[in-house]
Design a protein around this motif. Structure first.
Motif, mmCIF file in Angstrom:
data_model
loop_
_atom_site.group_PDB
_atom_site.id
_atom_site.type_symbol
_atom_site.label_atom_id
_atom_site.label_comp_id
_atom_site.label_asym_id
_atom_site.label_seq_id
_atom_site.Cartn_x
_atom_site.Cartn_y
_atom_site.Cartn_z
ATOM 1 N N ARG A 170 -27.172 3.228 -9.056
ATOM 2 C CA ARG A 170 -27.262 4.209 -7.977
ATOM 3 C C ARG A 170 -28.426 5.164 -8.240
ATOM 4 O O ARG A 170 -28.582 5.670 -9.356
ATOM 5 C CB ARG A 170 -25.945 4.976 -7.891
ATOM 6 N N ARG A 171 -29.243 5.410 -7.215
ATOM 7 C CA ARG A 171 -30.425 6.245 -7.381
ATOM 8 C C ARG A 171 -30.057 7.694 -7.685
ATOM 9 O O ARG A 171 -30.607 8.311 -8.598
ATOM 10 C CB ARG A 171 -31.284 6.193 -6.121
ATOM 11 N N PHE A 172 -29.109 8.254 -6.930
ATOM 12 C CA PHE A 172 -28.632 9.607 -7.169
ATOM 13 C C PHE A 172 -27.140 9.532 -7.491
ATOM 14 O O PHE A 172 -26.315 9.493 -6.577
ATOM 15 C CB PHE A 172 -28.858 10.493 -5.941
ATOM 16 N N PHE A 231 -15.773 0.702 -5.439
ATOM 17 C CA PHE A 231 -15.539 1.525 -4.252
ATOM 18 C C PHE A 231 -16.521 2.687 -4.164
ATOM 19 O O PHE A 231 -16.273 3.651 -3.462
ATOM 20 C CB PHE A 231 -14.108 2.051 -4.252
ATOM 21 N N ASP A 232 -17.624 2.618 -4.863
ATOM 22 C CA ASP A 232 -18.616 3.691 -4.854
ATOM 23 C C ASP A 232 -19.494 3.565 -3.612
ATOM 24 O O ASP A 232 -20.466 2.815 -3.605
ATOM 25 C CB ASP A 232 -19.467 3.626 -6.121
#
Length: 82
Positions: free
Chosen positions: A27-29, A3-4
């Motif tokens: 995830r990049r950030f 759910f991110d």
């Protein structure tokens, strides 16, 4: 982690709910989350999963709220004593 999503985090924050969702590893950030709260959330979800093993709780067989509450307390006690 499934759910991110930024849109979900914004919707939860807009509704006054603190999102406790760990970020995906790619995830990049990476988004911030409270690890201590996540640990408690995980324990509570595990307890609900164990409670659902009891057929009476999963199917809500009790006739009154008092007997249902008592059955949950009894099942939680049995789970804790294991």
């Amino acid at each position: 982690r499934a759910f991110d999503a930024d849109w979900l985090r914004e919707a939860l924050t807009g509704a006054g709910i603190e999102p406790v969702i760990p970020p995906k590893s790619n995830r990049r950030f990476p988004a911030e989350f409270d690890r201590e709260t996540y640990k408690w959330r995980h324990l509570i979800e595990n307890l609900f999963g164990r409670l659902k093993e009891y057929r009476g709780i999963a199917m809500r067989c009790c006739k009154t709220d008092e007997s249902f509450s008592a059955f949950i307390a009894l099942a939680a006690t049995v789970i804790r004593l294991r």
